[in-house]
Design a protein around this motif. Structure first.
Motif, short mmCIF file in Angstrom:
data_model
loop_
_atom_site.label_atom_id
_atom_site.label_comp_id
_atom_site.label_asym_id
_atom_site.label_seq_id
_atom_site.Cartn_x
_atom_site.Cartn_y
_atom_site.Cartn_z
N ARG A 47 29.96 63.20 53.38
CA ARG A 47 30.59 61.97 52.91
C ARG A 47 30.53 61.83 51.40
N ALA A 48 31.62 61.35 50.86
CA ALA A 48 31.66 60.88 49.48
C ALA A 48 32.09 59.41 49.59
N ALA A 49 31.29 58.51 49.02
CA ALA A 49 31.56 57.08 49.13
C ALA A 49 32.50 56.57 48.04
N THR A 50 32.71 57.40 47.02
CA THR A 50 33.60 57.00 45.92
C THR A 50 34.46 58.19 45.51
N PRO A 51 35.58 57.93 44.87
CA PRO A 51 36.37 59.05 44.35
C PRO A 51 35.57 59.91 43.38
N ASP A 75 40.30 58.15 52.76
CA ASP A 75 40.68 56.75 52.95
C ASP A 75 41.56 56.34 51.77
N LEU A 76 42.67 55.70 52.05
CA LEU A 76 43.59 55.30 50.99
C LEU A 76 43.03 54.14 50.16
N TYR A 77 42.46 53.15 50.79
CA TYR A 77 41.99 51.95 50.10
C TYR A 77 40.49 52.03 49.84
N MET A 78 40.12 52.24 48.57
CA MET A 78 38.70 52.36 48.17
C MET A 78 38.41 51.58 46.90
N PRO A 79 38.39 50.38 46.72
CA PRO A 79 38.78 49.35 47.69
C PRO A 79 40.28 49.07 47.68
N ASP A 80 41.00 49.53 46.66
CA ASP A 80 42.45 49.35 46.71
C ASP A 80 43.13 50.73 46.69
N ASN A 81 44.43 50.74 46.95
CA ASN A 81 45.11 52.03 47.11
C ASN A 81 45.26 52.83 45.82
N LYS A 82 45.09 52.20 44.69
CA LYS A 82 45.16 52.92 43.41
C LYS A 82 44.13 54.06 43.38
N ASP A 83 42.93 53.78 43.87
CA ASP A 83 41.88 54.81 43.89
C ASP A 83 42.24 55.97 44.81
N LEU A 88 43.95 61.57 45.46
CA LEU A 88 44.85 62.53 46.10
C LEU A 88 45.55 63.39 45.05
N LYS A 89 46.07 62.77 44.01
CA LYS A 89 46.74 63.53 42.94
C LYS A 89 45.77 64.48 42.24
N LYS A 90 44.54 64.01 42.03
CA LYS A 90 43.55 64.85 41.36
C LYS A 90 43.23 66.09 42.20
N ILE A 91 43.04 65.91 43.50
CA ILE A 91 42.74 67.05 44.39
C ILE A 91 43.93 68.01 44.42
N ASP A 114 53.28 53.01 51.85
CA ASP A 114 52.05 53.81 51.79
C ASP A 114 52.23 55.13 52.53
N ILE A 115 52.80 55.06 53.71
CA ILE A 115 52.98 56.27 54.53
C ILE A 115 53.92 57.26 53.85
N THR A 116 55.04 56.77 53.37
CA THR A 116 56.01 57.63 52.69
C THR A 116 55.42 58.25 51.44
N THR A 117 54.74 57.44 50.64
CA THR A 117 54.13 57.95 49.40
C THR A 117 53.09 59.02 49.70
N ALA A 118 52.29 58.80 50.74
CA ALA A 118 51.26 59.78 51.11
C ALA A 118 51.89 61.14 51.39
N TYR A 119 52.94 61.16 52.17
CA TYR A 119 53.60 62.44 52.47
C TYR A 119 54.28 63.03 51.23
#
Length: 160
Positions: A47-51, A75-83, A88-91, A114-119
């Protein structure tokens, strides 16, 4: 009955298997960890609890090929979706093999944007986040069936 080739591939999928789970919710982590260990006892959840923790782990593993996770659950929201989007972009911007690890994004959000952006940003799957232990157990049993017993996961080696 599975052929010898299929059995060998399943064994290869499980060999030194690790999953990086990136989620900031401690209560959810406890449910997830228990259900994960029951459904996938051969696989080590990390587990990683933060980005920031996730990036630190991935950077440490850059010199340890045996530590590379077979999957990343993000998880997308950590606590908001910006994180979630930034991580995701960094990885995906990391060098191989890290940018090739399948990423399964999960969230309580069913927002089509959110779903479209993720893909669009390269996730392998977008899943709605379960809310109780029984649902997490089903989630990880299905994860096992698909990602470990059905698909052929690529070997992840460092590029020189």
């Amino acid at each position: 009955m599975k052929s010898d080739q299929e059995q060998n591939q399943i064994k290869a999928n499980f060999r030194q298997s690790k999953v990086l789970i990136i989620d900031d919710n401690n209560d959810q982590w406890l449910l997830m960890k228990r259900a994960f260990q029951e459904s996938l006892p051969e696989v080590t959840p990390v587990r990683a609890a933060t980005p920031c923790q996730a990036v630190t782990l991935l950077e440490e593993w850059q010199t340890q090929e045996w530590e590379i996770p077979k999957l990343i659950l993000l998880d997308l929201y950590m606590p908001d979706n910006k994180d979630g989007w930034e991580l995701l972009k960094k990885i995906k911007g990391m060098p191989a093999p890290f940018n090739r690890i399948p990423i399964l994004m999960f969230s309580s959000s069913v927002n089509t944007t959110d779903i479209t952006t993720a893909y669009e940003l390269g996730v392998s799957s977008y899943l709605t986040k379960p809310v109780d232990y029984k649902s997490w157990l089903t989630y990880f049993q299905e994860l096992r069936t698909y990602w470990w017993e059905t698909v052929t996961l690529p070997p992840l080696y460092f590029s020189i």
